[in-house]
Design an enzyme around this catalytic site. Structure first.
Site: not given
Length: 307
Positions: A90, A117, A119, A129, A142, A225
């Site tokens: 993910h 990581h 997003h 995010e 993050h 999250t």
């Protein structure tokens, strides 16, 4: 007969348990793969329905200056390390040696880096995010930290302020950010979920902006999250974005989710504030600006009296 009923009930329970744990992003949902999208993450973990969830939209005019939000002290962020970068199904994630720490910046104690990581959206489109005044950036980094005296993240998450996450936004640049070459080169080798490869020598400092550009930030209390959405995170969102070229941003969309679909739009939708206050740094700047304004007014009044 009773044995058959018990077996059927057990299988049904296991099926439901498997379904509950099968969380996904909205971009993964299809008729053939009806996983738990973000609006149903509470089926995967009840904490995802909590009152202090992340991410949020920061409405800058509603933030309050907090004089305790002084500039961070980054220790060993320049430390070069070699590790592995993994496609965890993910996102992409890099474990960090527990050498780099952050302190001050309004934190109650020092926190040590654990992993980072990202997003992102689709081919460089909106994908952060958090948002600032409704603006969604192409990607968000993050860097996850835990209080310095803990030895593992699960223990830190049991502390209401056990985890501190630094969030950094990205913006499109006309030229490539060469400091990101180790990351971009590596993700081309881990497109399939579960893939991992060695990461070229890198430091946390080279992935973020210089310290003098990290004095403006927002602070609030929130959660992880992704499930389990644990509400133990002290969030810091830095105002100044990191530049990456369109090609570098698009490279992340070549990765695959665990279901084989393109890993795009792997961000959780915004969560309600539920009465939380978002704070901002910059009290010193604000006071200095006020002082300059008052001096200018005094000078103007003095000149008018002379006339």
């Amino acid at each position: 007969m009773q044995h058959l009923v018990f077996t059927f009930a057990l299988l049904s329970f296991l099926a439901l348990a498997t379904e509950a744990g099968d969380w996904c992003y909205q971009s993964q949902f299809t008729c053939d793969h009806q996983c738990n999208t973000p609006d149903k993450w509470n089926h995967a973990n009840s904490d995802c329905a909590g009152s202090y969830q992340s991410p949020i939209n920061v409405v800058t005019r509603k933030t309050l200056v907090d004089e305790r939000l002084t500039p961070f002290k980054f220790t060993n962020y320049q430390q070069i390390f070699k590790g592995y970068i993994k496609n965890n199904g993910h996102s992409v994630q890099v474990e960090v040696p527990h050498l780099s720490t952050i302190s001050e910046g309004g934190l109650s104690t020092a926190y040590k880096a654990v992993q980072f990581h990202l997003h992102w959206g689709k081919n460089g489109g909106p994908g952060s995010e958090h948002t600032i005044d409704g603006e969604q950036y192409p990607m968000e980094l993050h860097i996850v930290h835990m209080k310095h005296h803990y030895t593992d993240l699960s223990t830190a998450l049991a502390d209401s302020e056990g985890v501190a996450v630094l969030g950094f936004f990205y913006e499109k640049s006309n030229s490539a950010n060469r400091k990101y070459d180790p990351i971009i080169n590596s993700i081309q080798k881990i497109q399939a979920a579960g893939g991992n490869t060695s990461l070229q020598a890198v430091s946390l400092a080279q992935l973020i902006l210089p310290e003098q550009n990290l004095t403006s930030f927002y602070r609030y209390k929130g959660s992880l999250t992704t499930p389990g959405c644990t509400q133990s995170v002290v969030w810091t969102l830095f105002e100044n974005p990191i530049p990456l070229s369109s090609e570098q941003l698009r490279a992340f969309s070549n990765l695959k989710f665990h279901d084989g679909k393109s890993m795009v739009d792997n961000f959780r939708p915004l969560q309600p504030l539920n009465g939380r206050q978002v704070f901002r740094s910059g009290a010193t700047v604000a006071l200095a600006s006020t002082a300059l304004l008052m001096a200018a007014l005094a000078s103007s009044l003095g000149m008018s009296q002379l006339n």
